[in-house]
Scaffold this active site. Sequence first.
Site, PDB file in Angstrom:
ATOM      1  N   ALA A 111       0.872  -1.189   0.000  1.00  0.00           N
ATOM      2  CA  ALA A 111       0.000   0.000   0.000  1.00  0.00           C
ATOM      3  C   ALA A 111       0.903   1.230   0.000  1.00  0.00           C
ATOM      4  CB  ALA A 111      -0.887   0.014   1.237  1.00  0.00           C
ATOM      5  N   LYS A 112       0.342   2.368  -0.204  1.00  0.00           N
ATOM      6  CA  LYS A 112       1.066   3.632  -0.051  1.00  0.00           C
ATOM      7  C   LYS A 112       0.046   4.736   0.097  1.00  0.00           C
ATOM      8  CE  LYS A 112       5.460   4.838  -0.059  1.00  0.00           C
ATOM      9  NZ  LYS A 112       6.606   4.000   0.364  1.00  0.00           N
TER      10      LYS A 112
END
Length: 424
Positions: A111-112
């Site tokens: 994720a980011k």
Amino acid sequence: MTTELFREFDHPSFRLAVAQFDEAAHLIHLSPNLWERLKAPHRSLCVSVPIRMDNGDVKVYRGYRVQHDISRGPTKGGIRYHPEVCLGEVAALAMWMTWKTAIAGLPYGGAKGGVAVNPAGLSSGELERLTRRYTAEVFPLLGPDKDIPAPDIGTTPQVMAWIMDTYSQQVGFSVPGIVTGKPLSIGGSLGREEATGRGVADITVETLRQNERSITDATIVIQGFGNVGSHTARLLQQRGARIVGISDQHGGLYNSKGLDIPTIFDCWIQERTPISSLTGFGDQVSNEDLLTLPCQVLIPAAVADQITDRNASNLSCQFVVEAANGPTTLAADAILEDRGIVMVPDILANAGGVIVSYFEWVQDAQRFSWKEADIHARLHEIMISAFQRIVALSKEKKVSMRMAALMTGIQEVAHAHQCRGLYP
Ligand code: NAD
């Protein structure tokens, strides 16, 4: 970019991530169904983040959280505060996190997140309000078993503490495992702050050793003197390397005899003094020229898209160890390979941060703190065993280390999808 589906993510970093993925997916004969699923993020959220500035005005910032793949566990990835943050960049970084966690054998997907903001232009109160409102806006995606943020460019342990507090206030009890990279007093881990730099240092020493070179007196240039670059410089210098060039966004310093890293590190820790304004340590050099300085190892530790077809032919190093995410374009990769420059890719070299983040998350779940020596030893073991597996695959398949790393990560994720099947 091949289909309409990806128009919303169009950005140089996303195009790079997809081009790398396509090349590796082709090499492992990935099934077309999985190919389509893994090319685009699983989930992405764009939010408006309104905050009251100190002068009473309300300003609205754009924020993002992207989860690339959830097949192997909760998602994990940093939060970036930088004026150029956009959905496509965040999506690329989330995809790289998926491969990185799989290569290291961590039970996570990638994720980011990020906010398009220059944090240096905000007061501490404005930064806190921005962080708390961003956390509230992306709250539905977050959770210690769902998605766990961490620091990245422009975010700090203090920012992580505000995220932890905001999330905990919403649910009504303290949830230390909601973020990693927190201060120790609220469930942070020993060794997390320097973990990415320590992992880069471990991999640099091992790369030299595999190529029958020694770290003692190796000459090293590092672009970027933030969290990752500064600890990499400090730890490599402690192991006997000569750090001849360093920089930040304003410019850099060069000294062929080796820079006084301990003193520079102290100045940076205490005052965040810009590197180029330090006097008496070496000659001033631009960021562009820094990359082509003569050295054995070049370590880009700043932002994406730094080594390109414009400067790859001029690099004067034998090894590139990518501490930053996405610093090298595909065209530059090909030029460096032709020139016999060994490239250690980002998804392997900078995995130390997420590995110690994983240790922090496990400690939070156990309500038990590990000793620092155990953290360093376990980090070293995971980094070196991933490195050796990737070197072996790269030799066996006669592909670059980047391709071997991507093939390893994608294969792991593909297995997870095959086991779980497609719902419904
Ligand atoms: P940071 O904000 O602490 O430091 C970034 C550094 O890069 C600063 O010195 C800044 O001045 C410099 N910089 C910014 N723009 C630049 C430019 N155009 N040219 C040269 N220098 C520039 O960030 P960080 O946490 O050290 O992250 C650095 C890189 O490492 C990023 O690519 C990040 O995604 C990656 N990374 C970070 C972690 C982590 O744990 N922090 C983990 C894995 C990867």
